[in-house]
Design an enzyme around this catalytic site. Sequence first.
Site, PDB file in Angstrom:
ATOM      1  N   HIS A  83       1.455  -3.122   9.555  1.00  0.00           N
ATOM      2  CA  HIS A  83       2.863  -3.180   9.170  1.00  0.00           C
ATOM      3  C   HIS A  83       3.712  -2.515  10.242  1.00  0.00           C
ATOM      4  CE1 HIS A  83       2.218  -4.629   5.043  1.00  0.00           C
ATOM      5  NE2 HIS A  83       1.182  -3.802   5.006  1.00  0.00           N
TER       6      HIS A  83
ATOM      7  N   HIS B 232       0.834  -1.207   0.000  1.00  0.00           N
ATOM      8  CA  HIS B 232       0.000   0.000   0.000  1.00  0.00           C
ATOM      9  C   HIS B 232       0.868   1.255   0.000  1.00  0.00           C
ATOM     10  CE1 HIS B 232      -2.809  -3.086   1.249  1.00  0.00           C
ATOM     11  NE2 HIS B 232      -3.818  -2.243   1.124  1.00  0.00           N
TER      12      HIS B 232
END
Length: 317
Positions: free
Chosen positions: A259, A207
């Site tokens: 993340h 992303h």
Amino acid sequence: MNICNNPNTRLLMRLIVDVLLLSSVFTVALVILPQMLRTRHRGFFCDDESISYPFKQDTILRRIHVTILAIAVPAATILIIEMLRVTFPAPKSATSTAKYGHVPKPPQRYVFVGLRIPTFVSECYNLMGVYLFGLALVLIACSCTKHFTGRLAPYFMDVCQPLLANNVTACTDPSHFGRFIEFYTCSSLTATPKLLDSMRHSFPSVHSAATAYAMIFLAIYMQARLKTGWIKLWRCLLQFGGVVVALLVALERVGSYRHHWSDVAMGAGIGCLLAFFMTIYVSPLFRQVPIKVRRIRDDSSNIYGYYTVMPKPTYFV
């Protein structure tokens, strides 16, 4: 008559080759590599707090949002700017017109099967082709890195609930703390196979990489295209907004525990690096085309000067 000498045939062949090339690289990035590459099996420490965060089912940023930011927004931006450049061409200074004899020309058009194609359409086609090819390279780089590293996501403990070979939960026994556990199985009954697979693909963040690539590419594109004096402030504002969007995406991936901060930093680095490479070395944004201009000297002699991009003119009698 050779069929390759037909301009329509050459243009059609180029279109087919471009579509096949883009389809191939995206197929490799999204289908072939995820199925062929094996994810590295990594162990963990029970007292590792970086993989003990709770898993959040709903996040603000979804895949559809990243798709819009990475494909729809750049396509719309490039189309609008190229149309504006044709509608409101950059004014030519009176000095350069009188000196070099420059006269503004109407937009060049290409003819394909009897249809007159405006120049901005071909410009959009070339730029979007370069952009999509670079986006596919970003996905390929991230996919290979994810599988080769196999880094555990921050929500690994909550999703996997690791179980040792003797059916003992890995981190319930205090003797396991401080010991590296390499052989285990996931005992979670609610986690889907897709989630169990994604918890080992934390590094880098796709992303963040895709958004950073899109925003930096657009920032450099606007720097090359929007040069008119009155629009420089708008250009600066749009560039700043793109960088802020990329930063917000990175912060959201860390804040939602999807993340680690290093995953996001690496993803943004991959996106920025490929954005610089594609815009500067591959795209025609900064490519200089040699232009010859004929000028009559002030005296009444028959000497003409032909100026090129070379620093010194060459004269012919």
